[in-house]
Design an enzyme around this catalytic site. Structure first.
Site, short mmCIF file in Angstrom:
data_model
loop_
_atom_site.label_atom_id
_atom_site.label_comp_id
_atom_site.label_asym_id
_atom_site.label_seq_id
_atom_site.Cartn_x
_atom_site.Cartn_y
_atom_site.Cartn_z
N ASP A 190 0.66 -1.19 -0.23
CA ASP A 190 -0.25 -0.16 0.01
C ASP A 190 1.26 1.07 0.32
O ASP A 190 1.70 1.71 0.66
CB ASP A 190 -0.69 0.28 1.23
CG ASP A 190 -1.80 1.17 1.60
OD1 ASP A 190 -1.49 2.41 -0.05
OD2 ASP A 190 -2.57 1.31 2.26
N LEU A 240 -1.09 6.63 -9.37
CA LEU A 240 -2.03 5.76 -8.62
C LEU A 240 -3.45 6.20 -9.11
O LEU A 240 -3.23 7.18 -9.31
CB LEU A 240 -1.75 6.42 -7.11
CG LEU A 240 -0.64 5.82 -6.16
CD1 LEU A 240 -0.17 6.22 -4.87
CD2 LEU A 240 0.02 4.54 -6.23
N TYR A 256 -6.36 14.38 -16.29
CA TYR A 256 -8.02 14.22 -16.70
C TYR A 256 -8.71 15.17 -17.10
O TYR A 256 -8.85 15.98 -16.34
CB TYR A 256 -8.47 12.35 -17.22
CG TYR A 256 -9.46 12.37 -18.71
CD1 TYR A 256 -8.73 12.24 -19.47
CD2 TYR A 256 -11.15 12.17 -18.40
CE1 TYR A 256 -9.68 12.25 -21.13
CE2 TYR A 256 -11.83 11.76 -18.92
CZ TYR A 256 -11.54 12.06 -20.62
OH TYR A 256 -11.76 11.79 -21.27
N TYR A 258 -18.07 13.84 -15.06
CA TYR A 258 -16.01 13.79 -14.36
C TYR A 258 -15.46 15.23 -14.51
O TYR A 258 -14.61 15.23 -12.96
CB TYR A 258 -15.05 13.31 -15.68
CG TYR A 258 -13.91 12.60 -15.72
CD1 TYR A 258 -13.64 11.31 -15.24
CD2 TYR A 258 -12.60 13.34 -15.47
CE1 TYR A 258 -12.06 10.75 -14.64
CE2 TYR A 258 -11.61 13.13 -15.22
CZ TYR A 258 -11.08 12.02 -14.82
OH TYR A 258 -9.47 11.36 -14.03
N LYS A 295 -8.45 16.04 -9.12
CA LYS A 295 -7.52 16.36 -9.77
C LYS A 295 -7.78 17.79 -9.81
O LYS A 295 -6.31 18.75 -9.97
CB LYS A 295 -8.83 15.96 -11.74
CG LYS A 295 -8.76 14.79 -11.58
CD LYS A 295 -7.23 13.70 -11.73
CE LYS A 295 -7.01 12.15 -12.16
NZ LYS A 295 -5.73 11.53 -11.79
N LEU A 312 -8.07 6.25 -22.07
CA LEU A 312 -7.43 5.03 -22.46
C LEU A 312 -9.26 3.81 -21.71
O LEU A 312 -8.78 4.13 -20.44
CB LEU A 312 -6.40 5.07 -22.49
CG LEU A 312 -4.87 5.73 -23.68
CD1 LEU A 312 -4.18 5.19 -22.60
CD2 LEU A 312 -5.28 4.56 -24.90
N VAL A 313 -8.67 2.94 -21.98
CA VAL A 313 -9.42 1.95 -21.56
C VAL A 313 -8.70 1.47 -20.13
O VAL A 313 -7.29 0.27 -20.80
CB VAL A 313 -9.78 0.40 -23.17
CG1 VAL A 313 -10.10 -0.58 -21.71
CG2 VAL A 313 -10.66 0.99 -23.52
P1 NAD Z 1 -4.06 1.60 -13.42
O1 NAD Z 1 -5.35 1.45 -12.40
O2 NAD Z 1 -4.11 0.92 -14.78
O3 NAD Z 1 -2.89 1.55 -12.28
C1 NAD Z 1 -3.13 2.42 -11.43
C2 NAD Z 1 -1.67 1.79 -10.45
O4 NAD Z 1 -2.09 1.97 -9.17
C3 NAD Z 1 -1.53 -0.28 -10.40
O5 NAD Z 1 -0.40 -0.12 -10.75
C4 NAD Z 1 -1.52 -0.48 -8.91
O6 NAD Z 1 -1.18 -2.09 -8.60
C5 NAD Z 1 -2.03 1.18 -8.25
N1 NAD Z 1 -2.37 0.81 -7.09
C6 NAD Z 1 -3.36 1.33 -6.55
N2 NAD Z 1 -3.60 1.31 -5.29
C7 NAD Z 1 -2.58 1.83 -4.84
C8 NAD Z 1 -2.35 1.55 -3.50
N3 NAD Z 1 -2.41 1.23 -2.46
N4 NAD Z 1 -0.62 1.17 -3.47
C9 NAD Z 1 0.43 0.48 -4.51
N5 NAD Z 1 -0.07 1.29 -5.63
C10 NAD Z 1 -1.50 1.34 -5.50
O7 NAD Z 1 -5.17 3.18 -13.98
P2 NAD Z 1 -4.52 4.11 -14.91
O8 NAD Z 1 -5.16 4.26 -15.59
O9 NAD Z 1 -3.33 4.08 -14.98
O10 NAD Z 1 -4.66 5.98 -14.55
C11 NAD Z 1 -2.97 6.23 -13.43
C12 NAD Z 1 -2.91 7.57 -13.60
O11 NAD Z 1 -3.52 8.38 -14.82
C13 NAD Z 1 -4.49 8.09 -12.89
O12 NAD Z 1 -4.04 8.91 -11.58
C14 NAD Z 1 -5.63 8.19 -13.32
O13 NAD Z 1 -6.06 8.96 -13.17
C15 NAD Z 1 -5.02 9.30 -14.57
N6 NAD Z 1 -5.10 9.24 -16.16
C16 NAD Z 1 -6.01 7.61 -16.34
C17 NAD Z 1 -6.58 7.89 -17.83
C18 NAD Z 1 -7.38 6.81 -18.64
O14 NAD Z 1 -8.37 7.23 -19.16
N7 NAD Z 1 -7.41 5.79 -17.92
C19 NAD Z 1 -6.84 9.44 -18.51
C20 NAD Z 1 -6.22 10.17 -17.78
C21 NAD Z 1 -5.02 10.13 -16.61
#
Ligand code: NAD
Ligand code: NA
Length: 415
Positions: A130, A158, A244, A254, A263, A292-293
């Site tokens: 964590d 995260l 985002y 959002y 955010k 992104l997905v």
């Molecule tokens: P994701 O769910 O793919 O990755 C999250 C990561 O955080 C994983 O490695 C997970 O193991 C880790 N994690 C979660 N809780 C944790 C904890 N308590 N301790 C340690 N590690 C922990 O998410 P993502 O989509 O890559 O998002 C990452 C960032 O990018 C976020 O801030 C998200 O808002 C931002 N973002 C996402 C998108 C999108 O469309 N997916 C677009 C723009 C920005």
């Protein structure tokens, strides 16, 4: 009979402390309960190949990635390691596999990443726990002291629905709700393709504060404080967190909703951290990335319908990107390319192609028309679904899913 055979073979291998099985996707709602080690490894190999094909990036050499096992964090780690030969420490929270029970995809992704990084002669160690806790921060501080001395780049990626606050032990839950009024719009169940109308009630009680506590910038600053207090940041070190914005159709739920409040807090925290880093000439940035997905975004109502239209349009225009293409562009052109191209709020924008006027105008048009009947045609529903399964290592090209695999993979640095 096949099941019987499988059980017998599993029993046979269990006695030898290894297990061999065929793993299939099992879904519940927007999550998949199983994941496939070979598929996850193939995804990592494909991302490494993309970075290698794009050539060297004159980037950071010692990189800490928080949230390193999936999505943008994993892509950032791969880009640093294979684009700039960086030593990387990755922190994440993932389920380790046990006999008969596959681990979470991030576990398999990291095992594969380390395997290939080590084969390329790169330092790569991982901490599974964590990241919000003091214990994991201490563990990482210790590891940096012992192995790397100082860090040049900290990626904060995260994404979590919950956070236990390290000072009080209180557990906070984030919610995805509009603020002020009920939000009604279209959404799609990407498993069935059914387009329907959904209404989401506005935030109440402590919803906004709780979401800011989980997904805002407090923990990012705590990490940077912990590293700076121990002199573990190099001269001119930088840190980047991901944000985002998105289109009008998702704005109420959002960017103007509870997650948007978090955010806003994250983006404001960048300025506070930059202030803290003055003495070493360091900087904190937020990069606004493309939709992104990922596991995180599949859970947000309305977003899957938007993404399926977005993918169709961006693919048709030849400007579609996945996590790895986004991070390759962020690192090579913005962070280490000499032109951050900051917006009026001081943010890096690699959502620039998503937000292009022509792309958004087409989405607004298609949004009005979208129904269960026409979505397979006007949207990239198949692409959405395939990419969702691929997050868990399924439906990955070139992987033989009929072959037995050993689900009990171990991350090399955790052995
Ligand atoms: P994701 O769910 O793919 O990755 C999250 C990561 O955080 C994983 O490695 C997970 O193991 C880790 N994690 C979660 N809780 C944790 C904890 N308590 N301790 C340690 N590690 C922990 O998410 P993502 O989509 O890559 O998002 C990452 C960032 O990018 C976020 O801030 C998200 O808002 C931002 N973002 C996402 C998108 C999108 O469309 N997916 C677009 C723009 C920005
Ligand atoms: Na991530």
């Amino acid at each position: 009979c096949w099941i019987e055979l499988k059980r017998i073979s599993t029993l046979f291998y269990q006695t030898k402390k290894i297990s061999i099985m065929i793993i299939e996707p099992r879904t519940r709602g927007f999550i998949c309960l199983t994941s496939h080690p070979t598929g996850c490894e193939q995804n990592v190999i494909n991302q490494i190949a993309h970075i290698t094909s794009k050539g060297k990036i004159d980037g950071a050499k010692k990189v800490l990635v928080l949230g390193a096992s999936t999505g943008f964090g994993l892509a950032s780690r791969i880009t640093s390691a294979f684009g700039s030969e960086a030593a990387t420490i990755g922190v994440f929270f993932d389920k380790q596999p046990t006999v008969g029970r596959p681990g979470s995809p991030g576990y398999y992704n990291t095992a594969a990443f380390e395997k290939h990084a080590h084969a390329a002669g790169l330092y790569a160690k991982s901490v599974n726990g964590d990241a919000f806790s003091n214990e994991i921060k201490d563990q990482v501080v210790q590891l940096i002291k012992e192995d790397l001395g100082q860090i040049d780049l900290v990626i904060y990626s995260l994404a979590s629905p919950v956070r236990t606050h390290p000072n009080t032990g209180k557990r906070f839950k984030s919610v995805l709700k509009p603020i002020g009024e009920v939000f009604t719009n279209k959404t799609v169940d990407f498993h069935t393709g059914a387009v329907s109308e959904i209404s989401i009630n506005p935030a109440e009680g402590d919803d906004i504060e709780n979401t800011v506590t989980v997904m805002g910038g407090e923990d990012w600053k705590m990490w940077m404080d912990a590293l700076q207090a121990e002199n573990l940041l190099s001269e001119g070190a930088i840190t980047v967190a991901y944000s985002y914005i998105g289109p009008d159709v998702t704005r109420p739920v959002y960017r103007n909703g509870t997650i948007g409040a978090a955010k806003d807090h994250l983006e404001a925290t960048a300025f506070a951290i930059t202030d803290d880093l003055k003495s070493i000439g360091g900087k904190a940035y937020v990069s606004v990335n493309k939709a992104l997905v990922t596991q995180a975004s599949s859970a947000i109502p309305v977003i899957p319908l938007y993404i399926s239209l977005l993918y169709k349009i961006m693919k048709a225009k030849g400007i579609h990107e996945g996590c790895i293409e986004q991070m390759q562009r962020l690192f090579s052109q913005r962070l280490f390319g000499g032109d951050l191209a900051l917006d009026e709020k001081g943010r890096i924008r690699v959502d620039d192609w998503e937000m292009r006027a022509d792309v958004q105008a087409e989405i607004a048009e298609l949004w009005k028309k979208a129904t269960s009947e026409n979505l397979p045609e006007i949207g990239d529903l198949q692409g959405y679904s395939d990419e969702f399964f691929s997050l868990f290592g399924f439906k990955v090209l070139g992987v033989d899913y009929d072959a037995d695999v050993n689900e009990v993979v171990v991350i090399p640095s955790e052995q």
